[in-house]
Design an enzyme around this catalytic site. Sequence first.
Site, PDB file in Angstrom:
ATOM      1  CB  ALA A  66      -0.711  -0.119   1.366  1.00 20.80           C
ATOM      2  N   GLY A 109       0.551  -4.792   1.008  1.00 23.12           N
ATOM      3  CA  GLY A 109      -0.830  -5.111  -0.036  1.00 23.12           C
ATOM      4  C   GLY A 109      -0.261  -6.016  -1.482  1.00 23.12           C
ATOM      5  CD  GLU A 112      -2.472  -7.687   2.625  1.00 21.40           C
ATOM      6  OE1 GLU A 112      -2.014  -6.495   2.600  1.00 21.40           O
ATOM      7  OE2 GLU A 112      -3.398  -8.089   3.750  1.00 21.40           O
ATOM      8  CD  GLU A 132       1.261  -5.762   5.634  1.00 14.01           C
ATOM      9  OE1 GLU A 132       2.104  -6.598   6.015  1.00 14.01           O
ATOM     10  OE2 GLU A 132       0.683  -5.779   4.659  1.00 14.01           O
TER      11      GLU A 132
HETATM   12  N1  CO8 Z   1       4.696   3.360  -0.450  1.00 15.51           N
HETATM   13  C1  CO8 Z   1       5.195   4.475  -0.960  1.00 15.51           C
HETATM   14  N2  CO8 Z   1       6.099   4.518  -1.753  1.00 15.51           N
HETATM   15  C2  CO8 Z   1       6.868   3.367  -1.686  1.00 15.51           C
HETATM   16  C3  CO8 Z   1       6.738   2.191  -1.237  1.00 15.51           C
HETATM   17  C4  CO8 Z   1       5.335   2.090  -0.547  1.00 15.51           C
HETATM   18  N3  CO8 Z   1       4.790   0.774   0.008  1.00 15.51           N
HETATM   19  N4  CO8 Z   1       7.606   1.214  -1.785  1.00 15.51           N
HETATM   20  C5  CO8 Z   1       8.348   1.982  -2.150  1.00 15.51           C
HETATM   21  N5  CO8 Z   1       8.140   3.275  -2.341  1.00 15.51           N
HETATM   22  C6  CO8 Z   1       8.848   4.593  -3.001  1.00 15.51           C
HETATM   23  C7  CO8 Z   1       9.992   4.732  -2.218  1.00 15.51           C
HETATM   24  O1  CO8 Z   1       9.770   5.746  -1.043  1.00 15.51           O
HETATM   25  C8  CO8 Z   1      11.113   5.750  -3.144  1.00 15.51           C
HETATM   26  O2  CO8 Z   1      10.224   6.679  -3.517  1.00 15.51           O
HETATM   27  P1  CO8 Z   1      11.265   8.014  -3.455  1.00 15.51           P
HETATM   28  O3  CO8 Z   1      12.462   7.863  -4.632  1.00 15.51           O
HETATM   29  O4  CO8 Z   1      10.549   9.257  -3.884  1.00 15.51           O
HETATM   30  O5  CO8 Z   1      12.140   8.184  -2.366  1.00 15.51           O
HETATM   31  C9  CO8 Z   1      10.654   4.435  -4.239  1.00 15.51           C
HETATM   32  O6  CO8 Z   1       9.745   4.024  -4.168  1.00 15.51           O
HETATM   33  C10 CO8 Z   1      11.847   3.479  -4.404  1.00 15.51           C
HETATM   34  O7  CO8 Z   1      11.958   3.035  -3.395  1.00 15.51           O
HETATM   35  P2  CO8 Z   1      13.276   2.543  -2.503  1.00 15.51           P
HETATM   36  O8  CO8 Z   1      14.256   3.685  -2.644  1.00 15.51           O
HETATM   37  O9  CO8 Z   1      12.894   2.457  -1.060  1.00 15.51           O
HETATM   38  O10 CO8 Z   1      13.921   1.456  -3.212  1.00 15.51           O
HETATM   39  P3  CO8 Z   1      14.820   0.262  -2.580  1.00 15.51           P
HETATM   40  O11 CO8 Z   1      15.239  -0.684  -3.650  1.00 15.51           O
HETATM   41  O12 CO8 Z   1      15.974   0.958  -1.806  1.00 15.51           O
HETATM   42  O13 CO8 Z   1      13.911  -0.603  -1.706  1.00 15.51           O
HETATM   43  C11 CO8 Z   1      11.680  -1.575  -0.733  1.00 15.51           C
HETATM   44  C12 CO8 Z   1      12.820  -1.515  -2.055  1.00 15.51           C
HETATM   45  C13 CO8 Z   1      12.885  -2.807   0.097  1.00 15.51           C
HETATM   46  C14 CO8 Z   1      10.740  -2.541  -1.572  1.00 15.51           C
HETATM   47  C15 CO8 Z   1      11.461  -0.543  -0.090  1.00 15.51           C
HETATM   48  O14 CO8 Z   1      11.001   0.409  -1.075  1.00 15.51           O
HETATM   49  C16 CO8 Z   1      10.310  -0.688   0.873  1.00 15.51           C
HETATM   50  O15 CO8 Z   1      10.708  -1.314   1.994  1.00 15.51           O
HETATM   51  N6  CO8 Z   1       9.330  -0.416   0.565  1.00 15.51           N
HETATM   52  C17 CO8 Z   1       8.132  -0.299   1.543  1.00 15.51           C
HETATM   53  C18 CO8 Z   1       7.619  -1.812   1.930  1.00 15.51           C
HETATM   54  C19 CO8 Z   1       6.516  -1.970   2.618  1.00 15.51           C
HETATM   55  O16 CO8 Z   1       6.668  -1.936   3.665  1.00 15.51           O
HETATM   56  N7  CO8 Z   1       5.153  -2.421   2.263  1.00 15.51           N
HETATM   57  C20 CO8 Z   1       4.179  -2.587   3.052  1.00 15.51           C
HETATM   58  C21 CO8 Z   1       3.424  -1.286   2.982  1.00 15.51           C
HETATM   59  S1  CO8 Z   1       1.902  -1.345   4.153  1.00 15.51           S
HETATM   60  C22 CO8 Z   1       0.820  -2.179   3.152  1.00 15.51           C
HETATM   61  O17 CO8 Z   1       1.004  -2.684   2.181  1.00 15.51           O
HETATM   62  C23 CO8 Z   1      -0.517  -2.306   4.249  1.00 15.51           C
HETATM   63  C24 CO8 Z   1      -1.317  -3.576   3.646  1.00 15.51           C
HETATM   64  C25 CO8 Z   1      -2.609  -3.204   3.882  1.00 15.51           C
HETATM   65  C26 CO8 Z   1      -3.653  -3.216   2.694  1.00 15.51           C
HETATM   66  C27 CO8 Z   1      -3.096  -2.905   1.320  1.00 15.51           C
HETATM   67  C28 CO8 Z   1      -4.164  -2.339   0.328  1.00 15.51           C
HETATM   68  C29 CO8 Z   1      -3.568  -1.857  -0.889  1.00 15.51           C
END
Ligand code: CO8
Length: 258
Positions: A66, A109, A112, A132
Site C-alpha cells: 500500500a 498489499g 495480498e 506491515e
Molecule cells: N509506499 C509508497 N512509496 C513507496 C513504497 C510504498 N509501499 N515502496 C517504495 N516506495 C517508493 C520509495 O519511497 C521511493 O520513492 P522516492 O524515490 O520518492 O524516495 C521509491 O519507491 C523507490 O523505493 P526505494 O528507494 O525504497 O527502493 P529500494 O530498492 O531501496 O527498496 C523496498 C525497495 C525494500 C521495496 C522499499 O522500497 C520498501 O521497504 N518499501 C516499503 C515496503 C512496505 O513496507 N510495504 C508494506 C506497506 S503497508 C501495506 O501494504 C499495508 C497493507 C494493507 C492493505 C493494502 C491495500 C492496498
Amino acid sequence: MTDFETILLERKGRVGVITLNRPKALNALNSQVLKDLIVALDELEADSGIGAIVLTGSERAFAAGADIKEMQPQSYMDMFMSDFFSGWDRLASARKPTIAAVAGYALGGGCEIAMMCDILLAADTAKFGQPEITLGVIPGIGGSQRLTRAVGKAKAMDLVLTGRTIDAEEAERAGLVSRIVPAAELLDEALKVGEKIASMSLPVAMVAKEAVNRSFETTLSEGIRFERRVFHSLFATEDQTEGMTAFVEKRKPNFNHR
Ligand code: CO8
C-alpha cells in the site's frame, strides 16, 4: 478502451493483461491504482472475448505494498469512514480466472493482491513478505487470513510477526506460489496459462474456481455438497455435451466461450 493513470490494460488473444504502472513508487498501491483496477476488471469481466486475466507489475516490483505516503497522515476516523482498502475485495471476487505474475517485490498489499488471484506464478526474482509490522500496522486486505490458509500457521506467523521477506524458492516450498519461472519468461508463461484456461468453457472455468474457493469458506461436507450440485448442473450445458462428445469422437472440443 479506457485510458488509465496507474495501470496498463491490454488484450492479448483471449487474455486480459493488467500491468501495475507506478514505476517511481515501485507500484505502491494508492487510491488511484484501486480505482483504475476496478474499472479495468469491470471491463475485462464484461468482455466476452476475454477468458482469463493476468495481473502483473514490473521487473523490479509487482507492488511494494500500500502507498505508505498516502496512508501516513490518516486518522482512525479517516480510515473507518472511508472503509479504506475495502474496494480491493473486487479483485478477490472476480468471476473470471485470475493469474498473478510476480517479479521483484510483492510486499504488504502487493503480496495480498497476488494472493487474491487464483493462480500465483513467481519469477525467480520474486520476493514476498508482509512487512506491515515494521510500520506499526498489520496486513489490511486479507494477508493474515489468506497467507495462513496458503502456507499454514508456522510460516504465516514467522512472516507477519517479523516482517521478513522470502524468495521465490521459499515461497514455492511453502505453497504460496504454484510455479517459479525465469524472470525473462514470466509474462509469456502467464499468457500461456491464461490462454490454456481461456480455451476451456468459460462458464465451467468460472464455476470451477468458485468450487475451489468454497473450500476456504465452508466445512468439508458442505463444500462437497456444493461441488456435487454444481457438477450435476453442468450436465445442463452445451459444453458438457461438447466436451464428452469430442472425447468419444476422438477430436478436440469446441467450447462456448460465453
Ligand atoms: N509506499 C509508497 N512509496 C513507496 C513504497 C510504498 N509501499 N515502496 C517504495 N516506495 C517508493 C520509495 O519511497 C521511493 O520513492 P522516492 O524515490 O520518492 O524516495 C521509491 O519507491 C523507490 O523505493 P526505494 O528507494 O525504497 O527502493 P529500494 O530498492 O531501496 O527498496 C523496498 C525497495 C525494500 C521495496 C522499499 O522500497 C520498501 O521497504 N518499501 C516499503 C515496503 C512496505 O513496507 N510495504 C508494506 C506497506 S503497508 C501495506 O501494504 C499495508 C497493507 C494493507 C492493505 C493494502 C491495500 C492496498
